[in-house]
Write an enzyme that holds these catalytic residues in place. Structure first.
Site, PDB file in Angstrom:
ATOM      1  N   ASP A  79     -58.941 -76.421  77.912  1.00  0.00           N
ATOM      2  CA  ASP A  79     -59.284 -76.160  79.377  1.00  0.00           C
ATOM      3  C   ASP A  79     -58.787 -74.969  79.869  1.00  0.00           C
ATOM      4  OD1 ASP A  79     -60.078 -76.639  82.279  1.00  0.00           O
ATOM      5  OD2 ASP A  79     -60.631 -78.700  81.443  1.00  0.00           O
ATOM      6  N   HIS A 111     -58.929 -75.676  87.183  1.00  0.00           N
ATOM      7  CA  HIS A 111     -59.836 -76.871  86.606  1.00  0.00           C
ATOM      8  C   HIS A 111     -59.059 -77.572  85.409  1.00  0.00           C
ATOM      9  CE1 HIS A 111     -63.133 -77.920  83.688  1.00  0.00           C
ATOM     10  NE2 HIS A 111     -63.870 -77.609  84.888  1.00  0.00           N
ATOM     11  N   SER A 123     -67.338 -82.222  84.098  1.00  0.00           N
ATOM     12  CA  SER A 123     -66.200 -81.823  83.833  1.00  0.00           C
ATOM     13  C   SER A 123     -65.036 -82.736  84.239  1.00  0.00           C
ATOM     14  CB  SER A 123     -65.695 -80.546  84.477  1.00  0.00           C
ATOM     15  OG  SER A 123     -66.020 -79.325  83.589  1.00  0.00           O
TER      16      SER A 123
END
Lengths: 84, 663
Positions: free
Chosen positions: B34, B111, B441
């Protein structure tokens, strides 16, 4: 010619020793590029634990040559993924 | 995650559940590929955690504003960054002034911090975004350890090169992660599974054949069909649903009617103020009221709330409308659009509330019927539980797989809408360390957290066994028995191409009764059936492979689902189930055939004992349709009185094959 990152994918690794795997990647690259220095300069990654392969900066003609070497499954260009 | 785990009946308040049986995933190492981590986040605190598992070979790599020794702990046990492939390919030099990022595992975008929180964040009480979604935040496996492999870089929305992804897979396999979680996707059209341009499918193949489950987001290209990514049969592909939680935002009109829009508005109430809808005289009067191109030729929005309409799915229409109204002196905006399940706050706490076309039209009629229309906008509230319904999110990519339609994708669905988790300070949607984000996600690490618990409970189960347990036990309704709809135009009841087996049911997955197991041989069978040549397959698996002649059928791949994309008359397929429940068990088949399709199972009773632990059966499927149809759905369930092992069946009749029906 212009160099781009290519991934030279060789599937399951043939040796359990990661150093040997990387050495074989450098040798393969050296064979195409003509010198150890050029091979080291071109190498981006050596994939040597989970599988065998490497990423290297290559021109299209160099990529085509390396694709013909034994043990190479595919040589293809790098591409991008995005967050979801 | 302040609602996610209670919603999935995995509450920490109940002393006897999967969470506690597995000591919250202690000892399991979750690897994530990520954008990195923000290590100071409270979700990475390691209170109460024992030593780092001795088998762990990874480490934390130092770099810009990241000290590998002090920024890691017993929770965050691995952190590496991979940028060489990105830098070598990037035509422009990576300018961290224009696109701020850190040359280290430190997360700028937020994220990776968000996804790792969802999978394995530690307990944090009273977490919220501006008071919204308040509660105790934690990961699915709150005692599992996190290893972050940063492969995505801020250019500007997060891009990740295949070369870096493959290196991360290579290292993660070596480091000893127990599972891998990827919230990344590529672009349609997809590349084949043996094509390393899809670094995820190649890297994941090697991970899975070494016993490491790989959980991937299905991508956000829904609600159109055939948009699912990460479709290799060895990957666990995750769709996104909503929770039973929403953020209603009262819009009170001057006629005292209150409409509940949706927003993430944590500011002060906008008291009764003028409400306008920009309309121009002439042939196209509504053009001025289009959200993404608002024009105020005949109406001044100063001090007013503006209503606009949009057909744009992306959130950009909302943000464009908010900034246009704000720049013109307005005090709020109401956006009428089709539901898209992606909310976000507008910059500077500007009130921007979305409603659907029906409610937007009601507001417009009110404006048109009143000389001086007025409106009040109140701060958003958090509504949890009934009557909020569960839906497969609009954005969630849908099956069938465009590469191999006989392999059902996505596999499973999990909550991925407005999930509260930690983020990094540069995240514009972050408040007090937390942000509400939506996407597949966010759904993928929900499943990763649960897979961590299942790995802890069943350490010897293969990735395919875990996938089977999850798919065959999933909820077809929401956890309270209400139907799951799939958002889109129009909203419809969800089917396997929306949610695979259904909504993940952690407790049932822990004891599935039977599993459809697979190993490398099964994946070879799949690749032979898909037409990949012997040499490609041989290299991939590191052994000499000669595909059988005639080619095996893809329908015989031992999946926990049956998908027949091109049934002309009839076909018979084989499956093998392994008993993982009581030794002496008897299962009976219960078939719900798709409309116009006959399904016969032989044998229809499976008797397991100490010697018969694995039994094969045949499924004969025939169609009565005389024309090319769309997909019809049904199920095959094996029932022993305790377990219901349910496989979704999807059948499309194709009398005329290889034919696009676009007439």
């Amino acid at each position: 010619g212009k160099s781009n990152v290519h991934i030279i994918y060789m599937g399951e690794r043939q040796s359990k020793d990661p150093e040997c795997v990387t050495e074989s990647h450098h040798e393969m690259l050296e064979l195409i590029l003509g010198s150890k220095e050029a091979a080291f300069k071109s190498m981006v990654y050596s994939y040597r634990h989970g599988f065998s392969g490497f990423a290297a900066r290559l021109t299209e003609s160099q990529a085509q040559k390396i694709a013909g070497l034994p043990g190479v499954v595919h040589v293809l260009e790098n591409r991008f993924h995005a967050l979801q | 995650t302040t609602r996610t785990w209670d919603y999935l009946h995995l509450s920490s308040h109940f002393p006897t559940n999967l969470l506690h049986e597995t000591n919250m995933g202690d000892g399991i190492i979750i690897g994530l590929l990520d954008t990195g981590v923000w290590p100071e986040s409270v979700v990475f605190n390691d209170e109460g955690l024992g030593p780092i598992p001795a088998r762990w070979k990874g480490h934390c790599q130092s770099g810009q504003l990241f000290n590998g020794t002090t920024d890691c702990n017993r929770k965050l046990i691995g952190a590496k960054f991979f940028i060489d492939g990105f830098l070598a390919e990037n035509i422009q030099p990576f300018n961290t002034t224009d696109n701020p990022d850190f040359m280290s595992p430190r997360d700028n975008i937020g994220h990776g911090t968000h996804t790792s929180t969802i999978a394995a964040g530690s307990f944090v009480a009273n977490a919220s975004y501006k008071g919204l979604a308040i509660g105790t935040l934690r990961g699915g496996a709150p005692k599992a350890r996190i290893a972050m492999y940063k492969v995505c870089w801020n250019v500007p929305m997060g891009m990740c090169s295949s070369a870096d992804i493959l290196k991360a897979f290579d290292e993660a396999i070596h480091d000893g992660v127990d599972l891998l979680s990827l919230s990344l996707g590529t672009q349609i059209p997809l590349f084949a599974e043996v094509d390393e341009r899809d670094g995820i499918s190649v890297g994941s193949f090697h991970a899975v054949t070494k016993g490491i489950p790989v959980i991937c987001a299905a991508a956000n290209d829904g609600p159109a069909a055939q948009t699912v990514h990460n479709t290799a049969p060895w990957i666990l592909t995750v769709a996104a649903t909503t929770l039973d939680r929403s953020l209603p935002t009262p819009i009170t009109l001057g006629n005292n009617k209150t409409i509940l829009g949706q927003a993430m508005y944590g500011g002060k109430e906008v008291g009764f103020t003028d409400l306008v809808y920009p309309e121009n005289p002439g042939l196209r009067p509504a053009l001025a009221g289009v959200c993404e191109s608002l024009s105020f030729n005949n109406t001044s929005p100063v001090g007013k709330v503006v209503l606009c309409f949009t057909a744009v799915i992306r959130r950009s229409a909302v943000t464009a409308a908010a900034s246009a109204v704000r720049a013109a002196g307005g005090v709020g905006v109401i956006v009428a659009r089709n539901p898209v399940d992606v909310l976000g706050p507008c910059a500077n706490d500007f009130p921007c509330v979305v409603v659907d076309y029906e409610l937007g039209t009601q507001i417009l009629f009110y404006i048109r019927s009143t000389r001086s229309p007025i409106v009040k906008i109140s701060p958003s509230q958090t509504l949890t539980g009934k009557p909020v319904a569960t839906k497969v999110a609009t954005f969630s990519s849908r099956g069938p797989s465009s590469i191999s339609p006989a392999i059902l994708k996505p596999d499973i669905a999990a909550p991925g809408v407005s999930i509260l988790a930690a983020s990094s300070p540069a995240d514009p949607f972050m408040d007090g360390g937390f942000a509400l984000h939506s996407g597949t996600s966010m759904a993928a690490p929900v499943v990763s957290g649960i897979v961590a618990l299942l790995k802890s409970l069943h350490p010897t189960w293969s990735p395919a066994a875990i996938r089977s347990a999850i798919v065959t036990t999933a909820w077809k309704t929401d956890p309270f028995g209400e139907p799951i709809f799939a958002e889109g135009s129009p909203r419809k009841l969800a089917n396997p191409f929306d949610y695979g087996g259904g909504l993940i049911n952690p407790h049932k997955a822990a004891e599935p009764g039977l599993i459809y197991d697979m190993d490398t041989q099964d994946y070879i069978l799949y690749m032979c059936s898909a037409g990949y040549n012997d040499s490609s397959i041989s290299q991939l698996v590191g052994d000499v492979i000669v595909c059988p002649n005639p080619k095996p059928s893809v329908l015989d791949v031992n999946l926990p689902s049956i998908t027949i994309p091109d049934l002309k008359t009839s076909v018979t397929l084989t499956r093998t189930v392994t008993n993982v429940g009581r030794v002496n068990s008897v299962y009976r088949a219960v078939v719900e055939p798709p409309f116009g399709v006959t399904v016969r199972v032989t044998p229809n009773v499976l008797v397991f004992n100490s010697t018969a632990t694995k039994i094969s059966f045949k499924v004969a499927v025939s169609t009565r349709h005389k024309v090319n149809t769309g997909y019809y759905f049904g199920s095959l369930s094996w029932i022993d009185g305790v377990h219901v092992v349910s496989s979704p069946i999807s059948v499309r009749t194709q009398i005329l094959q290889f034919y696009t029906d676009d007439n």
